[in-house]
Write an enzyme that holds these catalytic residues in place. Sequence first.
Site, mmCIF file in Angstrom:
data_model
loop_
_atom_site.group_PDB
_atom_site.id
_atom_site.type_symbol
_atom_site.label_atom_id
_atom_site.label_comp_id
_atom_site.label_asym_id
_atom_site.label_seq_id
_atom_site.Cartn_x
_atom_site.Cartn_y
_atom_site.Cartn_z
ATOM 1 N N ASP A 160 0.849 -1.196 0.000
ATOM 2 C CA ASP A 160 0.000 0.000 0.000
ATOM 3 C C ASP A 160 0.885 1.247 0.000
ATOM 4 O O ASP A 160 1.661 1.460 0.929
ATOM 5 C CB ASP A 160 -0.896 -0.004 1.252
ATOM 6 C CG ASP A 160 -1.849 1.181 1.272
ATOM 7 O OD1 ASP A 160 -2.929 1.071 0.663
ATOM 8 O OD2 ASP A 160 -1.504 2.218 1.870
ATOM 9 N N TYR A 182 2.724 9.885 -0.183
ATOM 10 C CA TYR A 182 3.856 9.386 0.599
ATOM 11 C C TYR A 182 5.202 9.748 -0.033
ATOM 12 O O TYR A 182 6.242 9.632 0.616
ATOM 13 C CB TYR A 182 3.771 7.871 0.814
ATOM 14 C CG TYR A 182 2.497 7.386 1.485
ATOM 15 C CD1 TYR A 182 1.641 8.265 2.143
ATOM 16 C CD2 TYR A 182 2.142 6.042 1.468
ATOM 17 C CE1 TYR A 182 0.471 7.832 2.746
ATOM 18 C CE2 TYR A 182 0.978 5.591 2.065
ATOM 19 C CZ TYR A 182 0.140 6.492 2.692
ATOM 20 O OH TYR A 182 -1.014 6.042 3.283
ATOM 21 N N LYS A 213 -2.876 5.899 -4.223
ATOM 22 C CA LYS A 213 -4.017 6.777 -3.905
ATOM 23 C C LYS A 213 -3.789 8.154 -4.500
ATOM 24 O O LYS A 213 -2.655 8.653 -4.498
ATOM 25 C CB LYS A 213 -4.183 6.914 -2.384
ATOM 26 C CG LYS A 213 -4.026 5.624 -1.616
ATOM 27 C CD LYS A 213 -4.283 5.795 -0.135
ATOM 28 C CE LYS A 213 -3.830 4.562 0.630
ATOM 29 N NZ LYS A 213 -2.413 4.576 1.041
ATOM 30 N N HIS A 220 -7.866 9.426 -1.967
ATOM 31 C CA HIS A 220 -7.248 9.327 -0.638
ATOM 32 C C HIS A 220 -8.114 9.930 0.462
ATOM 33 O O HIS A 220 -8.269 9.345 1.535
ATOM 34 C CB HIS A 220 -5.878 10.008 -0.672
ATOM 35 C CG HIS A 220 -4.929 9.550 0.375
ATOM 36 N ND1 HIS A 220 -3.573 9.464 0.177
ATOM 37 C CD2 HIS A 220 -5.131 9.144 1.655
ATOM 38 C CE1 HIS A 220 -2.987 9.040 1.281
ATOM 39 N NE2 HIS A 220 -3.918 8.833 2.198
HETATM 40 N N1 LIG Z 1 -5.568 6.047 3.752
HETATM 41 C C1 LIG Z 1 -5.079 6.752 4.758
HETATM 42 O O1 LIG Z 1 -5.458 7.912 4.982
HETATM 43 C C2 LIG Z 1 -4.022 6.155 5.616
HETATM 44 C C3 LIG Z 1 -3.435 4.982 5.228
HETATM 45 N N2 LIG Z 1 -2.452 4.411 6.022
HETATM 46 C C4 LIG Z 1 -1.877 3.136 5.540
HETATM 47 O O2 LIG Z 1 -1.896 2.185 6.611
HETATM 48 C C5 LIG Z 1 -0.571 1.718 6.846
HETATM 49 C C6 LIG Z 1 -0.373 1.333 8.292
HETATM 50 O O3 LIG Z 1 -0.664 2.431 9.148
HETATM 51 P P1 LIG Z 1 0.460 3.268 9.928
HETATM 52 O O4 LIG Z 1 -0.087 4.628 10.144
HETATM 53 O O5 LIG Z 1 1.738 3.136 9.225
HETATM 54 O O6 LIG Z 1 0.524 2.631 11.367
HETATM 55 P P2 LIG Z 1 0.566 1.147 11.993
HETATM 56 O O7 LIG Z 1 -0.650 0.995 12.830
HETATM 57 O O8 LIG Z 1 0.878 0.140 10.956
HETATM 58 O O9 LIG Z 1 1.793 1.290 13.002
HETATM 59 C C7 LIG Z 1 3.089 1.554 12.573
HETATM 60 C C8 LIG Z 1 3.924 1.824 13.820
HETATM 61 O O10 LIG Z 1 3.941 0.664 14.639
HETATM 62 C C9 LIG Z 1 5.286 0.219 14.796
HETATM 63 N N3 LIG Z 1 5.271 -1.241 14.692
HETATM 64 C C10 LIG Z 1 4.988 -1.987 13.598
HETATM 65 N N4 LIG Z 1 5.030 -3.288 13.885
HETATM 66 C C11 LIG Z 1 5.352 -3.380 15.190
HETATM 67 C C12 LIG Z 1 5.543 -4.472 16.062
HETATM 68 N N5 LIG Z 1 5.424 -5.727 15.658
HETATM 69 N N6 LIG Z 1 5.857 -4.205 17.354
HETATM 70 C C13 LIG Z 1 5.982 -2.927 17.794
HETATM 71 N N7 LIG Z 1 5.805 -1.861 17.014
HETATM 72 C C14 LIG Z 1 5.490 -2.080 15.710
HETATM 73 C C15 LIG Z 1 6.081 0.861 13.701
HETATM 74 O O11 LIG Z 1 7.408 1.093 14.113
HETATM 75 P P3 LIG Z 1 8.696 0.514 13.302
HETATM 76 O O12 LIG Z 1 8.595 1.037 11.904
HETATM 77 O O13 LIG Z 1 9.840 1.078 14.087
HETATM 78 O O14 LIG Z 1 8.608 -0.972 13.381
HETATM 79 C C16 LIG Z 1 5.348 2.180 13.500
HETATM 80 O O15 LIG Z 1 5.782 3.122 14.454
HETATM 81 C C17 LIG Z 1 0.279 2.908 6.400
HETATM 82 O O16 LIG Z 1 1.641 2.576 6.287
HETATM 83 C C18 LIG Z 1 -0.410 3.288 5.123
HETATM 84 O O17 LIG Z 1 -0.074 2.369 4.112
HETATM 85 C C19 LIG Z 1 -2.099 4.984 7.206
HETATM 86 C C20 LIG Z 1 -2.637 6.181 7.613
HETATM 87 C C21 LIG Z 1 -3.662 6.870 6.852
HETATM 88 O O1 LIG Z 2 -0.981 8.159 5.708
HETATM 89 C C1 LIG Z 2 -1.927 8.577 5.027
HETATM 90 O O2 LIG Z 2 -2.373 7.926 4.091
HETATM 91 C C2 LIG Z 2 -2.525 9.853 5.378
HETATM 92 O O3 LIG Z 2 -3.411 10.326 4.724
HETATM 93 C C3 LIG Z 2 -2.000 10.523 6.597
HETATM 94 O O4 LIG Z 2 -0.702 10.832 6.376
HETATM 95 C C4 LIG Z 2 -2.733 11.789 6.941
HETATM 96 O O5 LIG Z 2 -2.672 12.647 5.870
HETATM 97 C C5 LIG Z 2 -2.160 12.366 8.166
HETATM 98 O O6 LIG Z 2 -1.971 11.672 9.137
HETATM 99 C C6 LIG Z 2 -1.866 13.792 8.196
HETATM 100 O O7 LIG Z 2 -1.370 14.142 9.430
#
Ligand SMILES: NC(=O)C1=CN([C@@H]2O[C@H](COP(=O)(O)OP(=O)(O)OC[C@H]3O[C@@H](n4cnc5c(N)ncnc54)[C@H](OP(=O)(O)O)[C@@H]3O)[C@@H](O)[C@H]2O)C=CC1
Ligand SMILES: O=C(O)C(=O)[C@@H](O)[C@H](O)C(=O)CO
Length: 287
Positions: free
Chosen positions: A53, A58, A83, A116
Site C-alpha cells: 500500500d 507518501y 491513492k 485518498h
Molecule cells: N488512507 C489513509 O489515509 C491512511 C493509510 N495508512 C496506511 O496504513 C498503513 C499502516 O498504518 P500506519 O499509520 O503506518 O501505522 P501502523 O498501525 O501500521 O503502526 C506503525 C507503527 O507501529 C510500529 N510497529 C509496527 N510493527 C510493530 C511491532 N510488531 N511491534 C511494535 N511496534 C510495531 C512501527 O514502528 P517501526 O517502523 O519502528 O517498526 C510504527 O511506528 C500505512 O503505512 C499506510 O499504508 C495509514 C494512515 C492513513
Molecule cells: O498516511 C496517510 O495515508 C494519510 O493520509 C495521513 O498521512 C494523513 O494525511 C495524516 O496523518 C496527516 O497528518
Amino acid sequence: MTDTADDDNAVPRVTLNSGRNVPQLGYGTFKVAPADAAAAVGAALEAGYRHIDTAQMYGNEAEVGAGIAASGIGRSNLFLTSKLNNGNHRPDDARRSFEESLARLDTDYLDLFLIHWPLPTRYDGDFVGTWKVLEEFAADGRARSIGVSNFQVPHLQRLLTEADTVPAVNQVEVHPLFGNEQVRTFCREHDIAVEAWSPLAQGAVLDEPAVRELAERLGRTAAQVVLRWHLQRGDIVFPKSMSPARMRENFDVFGFELDGDSMAQIAALDRGPEGRVGPDPDVFDRI
Ligand SMILES: NC(=O)C1=CN([C@@H]2O[C@H](COP(=O)(O)OP(=O)(O)OC[C@H]3O[C@@H](n4cnc5c(N)ncnc54)[C@H](OP(=O)(O)O)[C@@H]3O)[C@@H](O)[C@H]2O)C=CC1
Ligand SMILES: O=C(O)C(=O)[C@@H](O)[C@H](O)C(=O)CO
C-alpha cells in the site's frame, strides 16, 4: 516490471465487488522515507508480503517500484495500491497524476487506486466528479479495482446514488482504540471491503494491559494479537514497520486464533472518535 511465476503463500484473500481479490495482509508505506523505501519493500517481499500500500502523498512511489523491481517477483503475483493525492482531484490532474503514479511504480496497471480523502470542504465537495475519473481508469483496465479512503457514510451514500460503480474498498482508520463501527457496518451492508489503516494505532494500542495480557497468555506479541483481531473481523490490514524482524512478526499471524471472549476484550478498548490517531475525514482538507 517483470512477470514471472511465484510461489503462493498462506495469506487469505478477500474477494472484492470488482471480482478481483486482495491478500488480506499487506505492507503499508506511510512514513517510509524515499531513501529507505526500496530496501523496506524488498524486506517485506522477502518476508512474504505480496500486497503493498502506497500513495502519491507518501512521496515514495518510485522507490517502492524500485524495491519491487529488484525483488524479481512477477507483477501478477503482487497486489499494488496507490491513492490520488489531495491536490489532484480536478479531472485533468487526476488523469495526469494517475499516469505519473504508473510511471513511478514502473507498472502499466494498479490493482487498486483510491481517492485518498473526500475533502468535503474543497472542490465544492465534488468527490463524485473525481470518482467518475477513477471509473475511467477501471474501464480502460489501468486500475483493476477502484475505491475510496476516509469516506464517511454520507460520502459513500452520495457515490451510491450519483455514480455507476460501488467502491471496491473503503480504506479507513480502524483499530482497537477506534473501531469505526458505523462506517464498517455501512460498508459491510453494501459489499464494500474495509481496509483498516493504522491497524496498530501507530503503536498506541500495544501497551494496553488487555492486549498485553492476551499476548502473554497466547505466547504471541501484542502486535500479532491486534493484527489477528483485525483479520478475524474480516478487515484488510497492512501494518507498517521499518524493521525486517517486525515485518516477519506481523506476517506470522496465521498459526493461532482468538476466541470470542478475547475478540470482545479487544473490542472493548474502543474509545469512539476520541481514540483516533489520525485526522477526522469530515474536516481534514490538507492539500
Ligand atoms: N488512507 C489513509 O489515509 C491512511 C493509510 N495508512 C496506511 O496504513 C498503513 C499502516 O498504518 P500506519 O499509520 O503506518 O501505522 P501502523 O498501525 O501500521 O503502526 C506503525 C507503527 O507501529 C510500529 N510497529 C509496527 N510493527 C510493530 C511491532 N510488531 N511491534 C511494535 N511496534 C510495531 C512501527 O514502528 P517501526 O517502523 O519502528 O517498526 C510504527 O511506528 C500505512 O503505512 C499506510 O499504508 C495509514 C494512515 C492513513
Ligand atoms: O498516511 C496517510 O495515508 C494519510 O493520509 C495521513 O498521512 C494523513 O494525511 C495524516 O496523518 C496527516 O497528518
